[in-house]
Scaffold this motif. Structure first.
Motif, mmCIF file in Angstrom:
data_model
loop_
_atom_site.group_PDB
_atom_site.id
_atom_site.type_symbol
_atom_site.label_atom_id
_atom_site.label_comp_id
_atom_site.label_asym_id
_atom_site.label_seq_id
_atom_site.Cartn_x
_atom_site.Cartn_y
_atom_site.Cartn_z
ATOM 1 N N ARG A 83 35.353 49.411 27.904
ATOM 2 C CA ARG A 83 36.534 50.183 28.728
ATOM 3 C C ARG A 83 36.242 49.771 30.153
ATOM 4 N N SER A 133 36.933 46.059 30.901
ATOM 5 C CA SER A 133 38.513 45.958 31.006
ATOM 6 C C SER A 133 38.889 46.426 32.253
ATOM 7 N N GLU A 134 38.592 47.479 32.799
ATOM 8 C CA GLU A 134 39.069 47.896 34.270
ATOM 9 C C GLU A 134 38.775 46.754 34.995
ATOM 10 N N ARG A 178 37.977 43.844 35.108
ATOM 11 C CA ARG A 178 38.612 42.530 34.988
ATOM 12 C C ARG A 178 40.149 42.487 35.687
ATOM 13 N N GLN A 179 40.935 43.905 35.446
ATOM 14 C CA GLN A 179 42.102 44.016 35.909
ATOM 15 C C GLN A 179 42.311 44.128 37.432
ATOM 16 N N GLU A 180 41.242 44.797 37.962
ATOM 17 C CA GLU A 180 41.002 45.062 39.576
ATOM 18 C C GLU A 180 40.354 44.119 40.357
ATOM 19 N N ARG A 235 39.293 40.617 42.144
ATOM 20 C CA ARG A 235 39.887 39.160 42.350
ATOM 21 C C ARG A 235 39.309 38.210 41.699
#
Length: 250
Positions: free
Chosen positions: A83, A86-87, A89-91, A93
């Motif tokens: 988790r 994953s978070e 990777r989204q946030e 750059r």
């Protein structure tokens, strides 16, 4: 509550050192949704700094999660680490760098890492737990912690054990943290100098009363109510101040 302190410590550290790899240790991490909170705050803070300072070079993170060997490291890495990744990777750059996360089982009242290998150490709500039950607490009849009926010898035993443990903790971290590194430590404590004050012992006195009632009704979960003692200390502010002379070495 510790978020502003983490941000301030990491900001100062990064601006002064600009490391290519940032090594972080979270001591007493436990296993749950908040286990990687400090690590995520460090990564986010550094990411914002890199953008503000226009640093383009990739920065990697080495994150060490420490707790006693009985901690549920399997769930930590199987559930909560995925988790966390994953978070991020989204946030983050593209090209920001990678996070390498490791388990480091063992007591933090001893050396855990190589000399001068850490940049940042975090510990939350762990350092009030002692390395062992203080000696002499068999005199603490009908109590499981320091209470209004505890003799002075028992209170002194808890105090001395905390002083020994906290001094050992600081000496070990002084060997492991690089010069200019930072630590953010938070723990439960009390304002009052009185060990049996409500803020420090009331909850434990209630628990002791409940255990004694269970014993009296033959619903005991313990073999003897007199020999149960918590290896926990909630030190007054003065107890922490006596360790001011023990710090990081360059």
């Amino acid at each position: 509550m510790s978020k502003p302190m983490i941000e301030e410590a990491i900001t100062e550290l990064y601006k002064n050192m600009v490391p290519k790899t940032l090594c972080i240790a979270d001591l007493g991490c436990s296993a749950g949704p908040n286990t990687l909170f400090a690590a995520s705050e460090v990564v986010r803070t550094v990411s914002k700094l890199c953008q503000k300072l226009e640093h383009q070079a990739a920065l990697d993170f080495q994150i060490y999660l420490n707790d006693l060997p009985g901690n549920d490291f399997n769930s930590l890495f199987r559930v909560f680490l995925s988790r966390f990744q994953s978070e991020l990777r989204q946030e983050m750059r593209p090209g920001f760098g990678q996070c390498f996360v490791y388990g480091a089982p063992g007591t933090f009242y001893g050396r855990l890492f190589a000399a001068k290998s850490l940049h940042f150490v975090h510990s939350s709500s762990s350092l009030m737990w002692l390395s062992e039950v203080p000696g002499g607490v068999e005199m603490n009849k009908d109590n499981i912690y320091m209470a209004s009926t505890s003799p002075r010898s028992v209170i002194d035993a808890y105090y001395e054990q905390f002083q020994t443990d906290f001094s050992t903790f600081l000496r070990c971290r002084a060997e492991e943290v690089v010069g200019g590194g930072r630590m953010v430590l938070s723990m439960f404590g009390r304002i009052s100098e009185e060990a049996s004050s409500v803020e420090g012992s009331y909850a434990w006195e209630l628990l002791a009363m409940a255990i004694k009632e269970m014993v009296s009704q033959s619903c005991t979960i313990l073999s003897s109510k007199d020999t149960v003692c918590k290896n926990k200390a909630m030190p007054p502010s003065q107890a922490l101040a006596t360790n001011d002379a023990i710090g990081m070495t360059n």
